[in-house]
Write an enzyme that holds these catalytic residues in place. Structure first.
Site, PDB file in Angstrom:
ATOM      1  CE1 TYR A 239      37.592  47.510  39.870  1.00 39.04           C
ATOM      2  CE2 TYR A 239      37.727  49.303  41.464  1.00 39.04           C
ATOM      3  CZ  TYR A 239      38.252  48.157  40.905  1.00 39.04           C
ATOM      4  OH  TYR A 239      39.423  47.639  41.397  1.00 39.04           O
ATOM      5  CB  SER A 240      33.767  50.363  44.491  1.00 45.78           C
ATOM      6  OG  SER A 240      34.685  51.322  43.992  1.00 45.78           O
TER       7      SER A 240
END
Length: 241
Positions: free
Chosen positions: A90-91
């Protein structure tokens, strides 16, 4: 869906565009990294391509996350010029979204006839309307509403918690500022002062105190849990100035 997105742009000829759509859950990104990258990276490409081919757009803001930085577990806040390299899918996909935005700015959005473009790096947002899983306040509400003790994985993790209306007001301010003056375009951390960052455990204690009715919590560490950041601070002096 590029075709549907372009049709929406063609139908309304927007002046200002906000990009907030995402696969936003860190743990879901471990379970389905392909979908996460498709949504968060190619979704950014698609909307920027629509911006590029829609002459009416004057202001574009891409909302990413405060987790885009290469996190070294520093106690001081990361500034906008620090290296980008999110750890989890995600990041990292949001770091990629930032880089895609940078490339479009450098390649296509130069000069007076092109839109002003910014990114906003915010996260740990709390407030009404959020029912997502693996978010601390919704998880607390679900637990106590079901008569359960709140289970907290990492009570000592430090987070810059902020109310949804605070970060939304910042997004509106950025979009308006760069609409009026392109010099306002750039990359912005959005969040509280370091002194207002608290641990997840402190937030849950405050929740239990406000909720009452015998609300309680306990530390429940998980075996073989995916990586999660311990200390997450951002230097937000730029947006404040």
């Amino acid at each position: 869906d590029f075709s549907a997105l372009k049709a929406a742009f063609d139908a309304c000829d927007p002046d200002v565009v906000f990009h907030l759509a995402a696969q936003p859950i860190v743990r879901d990104s471990y379970d389905d990294p392909v979908y996460t990258y498709e949504t968060n990276v190619m979704g950014t490409v698609n909307i920027l391509e629509c911006v590029r081919t829609t002459p009416s757009v004057r202001s574009f803001l891409n909302v990413t996350t405060d987790k885009v930085y290469e996190n070294k577990e520093w106690e001081w806040g990361y500034r906008e010029n620090e290296p980008l390299d999110g750890f989890d899918p995600y990041s990292n996909s949001k770091s990629c979204s930032e880089l895609v935005t940078h490339s479009y700015v450098n390649s296509f959005f130069q000069g007076e006839n092109f839109p002003a473009v910014s990114t906003a790096r915010a996260g740990n947002v709390i407030g009404g309307g959020d029912f997502g899983k693996d978010r601390i306040i919704p998880d607390c509400i679900r637990a106590v509403a079901g008569g359960q003790v709140i289970a907290v994985r990492n009570p000592s993790s430090i987070r810059p918690y902020q109310h949804v209306l605070d970060c939304l007001s910042a997004y509106l301010m950025i979009a308006q500022r760069q609409y009026e003056d392109k010099s306002g375009a750039g990359f912005y951390n959005v969040g509280p002062d370091d002194s207002n960052c608290i641990t997840t455990g402190d937030l849950v204690k405050k929740f239990c105190s406000c909720w009452g009715k015998d609300a309680s919590w306990k530390h429940c560490p998980e075996q073989d849990a995916p990586h999660e950041t311990i200390c997450l601070n951002r230097d937000c002096s730029k947006i404040r100035s």
